[in-house]
Design an enzyme around this catalytic site. Structure first.
Site, PDB file in Angstrom:
ATOM      1  N   HIS A 127       0.794  -1.240   0.121  1.00 48.00           N
ATOM      2  CA  HIS A 127      -0.144   0.145   0.107  1.00 48.00           C
ATOM      3  C   HIS A 127       0.840   1.255   0.039  1.00 48.00           C
ATOM      4  O   HIS A 127       0.397   2.361   0.203  1.00 48.00           O
ATOM      5  CB  HIS A 127      -0.981   0.006   1.184  1.00 48.00           C
ATOM      6  N   LYS A 159      -8.559  13.707   4.767  1.00 53.50           N
ATOM      7  CA  LYS A 159      -7.716  12.757   4.704  1.00 53.50           C
ATOM      8  C   LYS A 159      -6.487  12.804   5.839  1.00 53.50           C
ATOM      9  O   LYS A 159      -6.512  13.874   6.425  1.00 53.50           O
ATOM     10  CB  LYS A 159      -7.017  12.400   3.456  1.00 53.50           C
ATOM     11  N   ARG A 160      -5.724  11.680   6.169  1.00 53.07           N
ATOM     12  CA  ARG A 160      -4.505  11.866   6.936  1.00 53.07           C
ATOM     13  C   ARG A 160      -3.755  13.041   6.754  1.00 53.07           C
ATOM     14  O   ARG A 160      -3.544  13.426   5.569  1.00 53.07           O
ATOM     15  CB  ARG A 160      -3.822  10.490   7.066  1.00 53.07           C
ATOM     16  N   LYS A 188       0.619  14.407   0.902  1.00 56.39           N
ATOM     17  CA  LYS A 188      -0.871  14.541   0.548  1.00 56.39           C
ATOM     18  C   LYS A 188      -0.952  16.054   0.229  1.00 56.39           C
ATOM     19  O   LYS A 188      -2.009  16.479  -0.386  1.00 56.39           O
ATOM     20  CB  LYS A 188      -1.730  14.108   1.593  1.00 56.39           C
ATOM     21  N   THR A 245      -8.648   6.323  -1.458  1.00 50.76           N
ATOM     22  CA  THR A 245     -10.030   5.602  -1.548  1.00 50.76           C
ATOM     23  C   THR A 245     -11.160   6.770  -1.343  1.00 50.76           C
ATOM     24  O   THR A 245     -12.186   6.797  -2.009  1.00 50.76           O
ATOM     25  CB  THR A 245     -10.143   4.731  -0.600  1.00 50.76           C
ATOM     26  N   LYS A 255     -15.011   7.819  -3.022  1.00 47.52           N
ATOM     27  CA  LYS A 255     -16.215   8.064  -2.258  1.00 47.52           C
ATOM     28  C   LYS A 255     -16.750   9.394  -2.720  1.00 47.52           C
ATOM     29  O   LYS A 255     -17.899   9.734  -3.065  1.00 47.52           O
ATOM     30  CB  LYS A 255     -16.052   8.107  -0.849  1.00 47.52           C
TER      31      LYS A 255
HETATM   32  C1  26Q Z   1       3.864   1.029  10.389  1.00 47.25           C
HETATM   33  C2  26Q Z   1       4.988   0.487  11.293  1.00 47.25           C
HETATM   34  C3  26Q Z   1       4.534   1.174  12.553  1.00 47.25           C
HETATM   35  C4  26Q Z   1       3.358   1.856  13.109  1.00 47.25           C
HETATM   36  C5  26Q Z   1       2.486   1.691  12.023  1.00 47.25           C
HETATM   37  C6  26Q Z   1       2.607   1.521  10.467  1.00 47.25           C
HETATM   38  C7  26Q Z   1       1.493   1.959   9.548  1.00 47.25           C
HETATM   39  C8  26Q Z   1       0.341   1.998   9.740  1.00 47.25           C
HETATM   40  C9  26Q Z   1      -0.612   2.166   8.948  1.00 47.25           C
HETATM   41  C10 26Q Z   1       1.879   2.041   8.463  1.00 47.25           C
HETATM   42  C11 26Q Z   1       0.861   2.639   7.350  1.00 47.25           C
HETATM   43  C12 26Q Z   1      -0.323   2.644   7.804  1.00 47.25           C
HETATM   44  C13 26Q Z   1      -1.341   2.873   6.562  1.00 47.25           C
HETATM   45  C14 26Q Z   1      -1.106   2.943   5.501  1.00 47.25           C
HETATM   46  C15 26Q Z   1      -2.467   3.506   4.477  1.00 47.25           C
HETATM   47  O1  26Q Z   1      -3.424   3.564   4.911  1.00 47.25           O
HETATM   48  N1  26Q Z   1      -1.979   3.533   3.328  1.00 47.25           N
HETATM   49  C16 26Q Z   1      -3.133   3.660   2.447  1.00 47.25           C
HETATM   50  O2  26Q Z   1      -3.586   2.690   1.823  1.00 47.25           O
HETATM   51  C17 26Q Z   1      -4.845   2.874   1.011  1.00 47.25           C
HETATM   52  C18 26Q Z   1      -5.520   1.551   0.850  1.00 47.25           C
HETATM   53  O3  26Q Z   1      -4.832   0.953  -0.320  1.00 47.25           O
HETATM   54  C19 26Q Z   1      -4.421   3.722  -0.271  1.00 47.25           C
HETATM   55  O4  26Q Z   1      -5.327   4.112  -0.907  1.00 47.25           O
HETATM   56  C20 26Q Z   1      -3.553   4.810   0.047  1.00 47.25           C
HETATM   57  O5  26Q Z   1      -3.076   5.429  -0.990  1.00 47.25           O
HETATM   58  C21 26Q Z   1      -2.493   4.426   1.145  1.00 47.25           C
HETATM   59  O6  26Q Z   1      -1.516   5.774   1.528  1.00 47.25           O
END
Ligand code: 26Q
Length: 833
Positions: free
Chosen positions: A377, A568-569, A574, A676, A680
């Site tokens: 991702h 978004k985050r 972004k 995503t 929406k």
């Molecule tokens: C990693 C290491 C330690 C702690 C947390 C994490 C961590 C947690 C969550 C790293 C990344 C995430 C989340 C990533 C994320 O939401 N990515 C998004 O995924 C979506 C679904 O595929 C995409 O549409 C987005 O482009 C992408 O940014």
């Protein structure tokens, strides 16, 4: 090892226990609701300032789900079809009540039941908490997948963690983000059932012993471990009016009795209590998605806890049905890894097969590689997960041994294919040797699986050509694309009933389970009655959002304004910062008397910054400061408003996505894997202003270039400019840009707080700015002008809006799940009797 006996003395079929189905009419619901309200919850007076009405209704609804859940599980047990497990550290479910009612077709009946009590359904729904067990896109995607799988009847089980505290709540104090814990379970969560009889033991620490058994084969023991109990809580996942209810199984960490006793016998009661706390910490809190928070040992514990508990669960279930052998296991099971977060499952499945199921390496490896599939991702190299070898050794010594063995055999394969290419070996090794030795989780996932996919066409191409190039060269057939989607049941049908009614009036309601049918709207695009109904629905949505914004921020928005939304985050890539620069530019135009022909606009920004991500937090502060100055300046009256929407979450998006005119998807090209939220918004008739990044590319293709406001450098152009990128020269050469930077630098937005914005203001002026915000400033302004012109022409905008919805069919997770199923899972749909 288990709490209850493994031999499973089942007494026979459930048929004896089953009665006829509970009624779905208002009377039946009302009678059950009052039963739970008075007899289970013990309340006598009706009120809406306590959660009890919600809980009573939830229990009445849960009973109805439970019937279908049991039926689904009976069929799954009987037919034992091939199934897939979706392993994910995050499931961002949001609220569950409305979705359950909607899936059961009981929205109207429950409204009626509550109306008999003088209460609105929406009021009761508001009492439910979001299940915020995720950060953002990746977690919400998992939730949409579950909805689509249940609706398609695909036997897919979600496996995740039951965090005590989900995503933090965001408060804004003096423009700054303040995090508060989210005790979402405190009032009870009526949708889960604890399955203590399925608890598993998870081991940590200790050491490994190697010996030869009686047959002379090498065996491994993992001893002196500190054990934690994994207790599953099941959440029902209803399909849309099809009688299917799938399962989301969330693991909660508890201290084992043995563990406590050991310390207790050693005479230290307080240490026993402490170690109980340590055990339970594992599922205490969801980690935020930031590099600064990574590397925490607790996070690795969480990952292993999820992987081990889930795999043990699947293996135990297999043996319960099929007896001791493992023949056929790989034909009946598939594990989809949601990013690298559960990738330790590759090594854990090997351990379980080798050490606990007596298999040889080759057999075990064949099973692992035939069952694991990995979804990536992210393209940000810094987001690729690695763990220090030393930490692995301390926490999971047996797993490290297995990873070493996987790596040795893998590198052997590489060196046969490319003899003497030592650089390639170093690049591809599962162990990174730059500085501290680290395990590369993405490489472990690629080597251990039969499928590797990205989440949008562009993203998957960039993975093959960039990050995973060496692997794609070695195993081209493994790599594939699965473009993301969203479930139209939550993200159009349920959250936007007004627009849904307009759509259904025109083309029927088949789109709820077959989103391509929205194409049928094209036929109606010129029909005056349809168009005015469309606009009326959009206006109602904007009024609803305006009311919500007023309640949350005290800023008043005129629903006639162009609603320009970016939620978004908060992350530099972004580029919320680019959005702010545009806002400041509009403000500057108004101030210099060049704002009379501006289309009145409301800029709405929302999102959370990871608590340890200082720059993201500074961007929130900037947004709030700029918004405050703009909204207080009498010159902007009726022309420009700006708000930061606090505590943006799934429930907020259910209102926001229905009310946007313009959807901001403005990441630096090559950085957003898919997005995503963009889908929406499109589904609900917003027009996108965006870069050629992630799924924007496919959105633009689907809707046509004339219905999308494109700007910005492409991935290739960005790479070309980067070496001689000179943002200060860009600013100096652009009068509008210069004025914006001057306004920012003169302290206009930080009058009483000198210097607080300096870091952000400098960030985009630095030649090494990785996000190259300044490079896209002019393009963004031009695209915004075009959007404004289009919006001024109401008829043109209405057409664009309708065509966006009409072209959104491809972005249903129903399509995404069919794609996963056709190429990766190969499951047969189930039909409960
Ligand atoms: C990693 C290491 C330690 C702690 C947390 C994490 C961590 C947690 C969550 C790293 C990344 C995430 C989340 C990533 C994320 O939401 N990515 C998004 O995924 C979506 C679904 O595929 C995409 O549409 C987005 O482009 C992408 O940014």
């Amino acid at each position: 090892m288990n709490v209850l006996n493994e031999t499973d003395p089942e007494l026979g079929s459930l048929e004896l226990l089953q009665k006829s189905r509970l009624g779905m009419d208002a009377d039946a619901l009302l009678s059950d609701l009052s039963h739970y309200y008075t007899r289970m919850l013990g309340r006598r007076t009706l009120r809406t300032d306590t959660p009890f009405l919600y809980q009573a209704l939830a229990h009445a609804v849960r009973d109805r789900l439970m019937e279908r859940w049991n039926d689904t599980n009976i069929v799954l047990d009987r037919d034992t079809p091939r199934r897939a497990c979706y392993l994910s550290m995050e499931f961002l479910m949001g609220r569950l009540l409305h979705n359950a009612l909607f899936s059961l077709g009981a929205v109207d009946a429950s409204s009626e039941a509550l109306q008999a009590l003088g209460v609105e359904l929406a009021q009761v729904e508001e009492l439910g908490h979001d299940a915020g067990l995720g950060n953002g896109g990746l977690g919400r995607l998992a939730a949409c997948f579950l909805d689509s799988c249940a609706t398609l009847g695909l036997p897919v089980v979600g496996y995740g963690l039951r965090y005590h505290y989900g995503m933090f709540r965001q408060r804004i104090r003096q423009g700054y983000q303040v995090e508060e814990p989210d005790p979402w379970l405190r009032e009870g969560f009526p949708w889960e059932i604890e399955r203590i009889e399925l608890a598993r033991t998870i081991r940590f620490g200790g050491r490994t012993l190697t010996y030869r058994d009686r047959d002379g084969s090498l065996r491994h023991d993992w001893t002196d471990t500190r054990d934690v109990l994994a207790v599953p809580y099941d959440v029902p996942i209803p399909g849309y009016r099809n009688g299917v209810v799938n399962t989301l199984r969330l693991w909660s960490a508890e201290a084992t009795d043995e563990f406590d006793l050991e310390e207790f016998n050693a005479g230290s009661y307080t240490e026993a209590v402490e170690s109980k706390t340590a055990a339970e910490n594992i599922s205490m809190v969801l980690y935020p998605n930031t590099a600064t928070e990574s590397g925490h040992e607790l996070r690795l514990r969480q990952q292993y806890f999820l992987a081990s508990a889930s795999l043990q669960d699947v293996l135990a279930d297999w043996h319960r049905r099929e007896g001791p052998g493992l023949e056929g296991f790989a034909e009946k099971n598939c594990f989809q890894l949601n990013d690298t977060h559960p990738a330790v499952a590759v090594a854990e499945l090997m351990r379980l097969l080798l050490d606990e199921h007596g298999q040889g390496w080759d057999e075990a490896w064949a099973i692992t590689r035939a069952t694991m599939a990995y979804t990536n991702h992210t393209l940000l190299p810094e987001a690729l997960e690695t763990w220090p070898v030393s930490m692995f050794e301390r926490l999971l010594p047996r797993l490290l041994e297995i990873i070493y063995e996987i790596n040795a055999r893998f590198l052997e394969e590489v060196s046969i294919r490319w003899p003497g290419d030592n650089e390639r070996l170093a690049r591809m090794s599962l162990i990174g040797e730059e500085g501290e030795r680290r395990v590369r989780m993405a490489f472990l996932a690629i080597v251990g699986s039969f499928s590797v996919n990205g989440v949008a066409e562009l993203h998957s191409r960039l993975l093959r050509e960039g990050l995973f190039r060496d692997f794609a060269e070695l195993w081209p057939e493994k790599f594939n694309n699965k473009t993301n989607g969203v479930t139209q049941r939550r993200w159009l049908a349920a959250c936007n009933p007004d627009l849904s009614a307009v759509i259904t009036d025109a083309i029927g309601d088949g789109w709820i389970t077959d989103l391509d049918q929205l194409e049928g709207l094209r036929e109606h695009v010129d029909a005056p009655k349809f168009r005015s109904a469309w606009n009326a629905a959009q206006l109602a949505s904007k009024q609803r959002l305006a009311a919500l914004v007023q309640a949350r921020t005290e800023v008043e928005l005129d629903p006639a304004m162009l609603f320009d939304v970016q939620v978004k985050r908060i992350h530099e890539y972004k580029r919320q910062l680019l959005n702010v620069l545009h806002a400041v530019h509009l403000y500057d135009r108004i101030r210099r008397g060049d704002g009379d022909d501006l289309v009145p606009r409301a800029i709405i920004i929302g999102g959370k910054a990871a608590p340890g991500y200082a720059m993201a937090k500074a961007i929130i502060k900037l947004i709030n400061n700029v918004a405050r100055v703009i909204n207080r300046d009498p010159a902007t009256e009726g022309k420009l408003r700006m708000v930061f929407y606090p505590d943006y979450n799934v429930s907020a998006m259910e209102v926001i996505c229905t009310a946007a005119d313009l959807s901001e998807q403005i990441s630096t090209a090559g950085k957003e894997a898919s997005g995503t939220g963009n889908m929406k918004f499109m589904m609900n008739g917003a027009v996108t202003i965006g870069t050629l990044d992630g799924a924007n590319v496919e959105i633009r293709e689907a809707v046509g270039a004339e219905n999308f406001f494109l700007f910005g450098h492409t991935v290739e152009e960005i790479a070309e400019i980067r070496p001689h990128y000179d943002p200060r020269a860009i600013i100096a050469g652009d009068e509008d840009f210069r004025r914006v930077v001057d306004l920012l630098e003169c302290g206009h937005f930080s009058r009483l707080e000198p210097g607080v914005l300096d870091g952000v203001i400098e960030s985009f002026q630095h030649p090494s700015d990785p996000w190259m915000t300044a490079a896209d400033f002019r393009g963004f302004l031009d695209a915004q002008r075009k959007a404004e012109e289009a919006f001024r022409d109401t008829e043109r905008w209405t057409t664009m809006s309708i065509l966006n919805t009409a072209a959104s069919g491809r972005f249903s997770t129903d399509r995404t799940m069919r794609d996963y199923n056709d190429d990766i899972w190969r499951l047969e749909p189930v039909r409960p009797d």
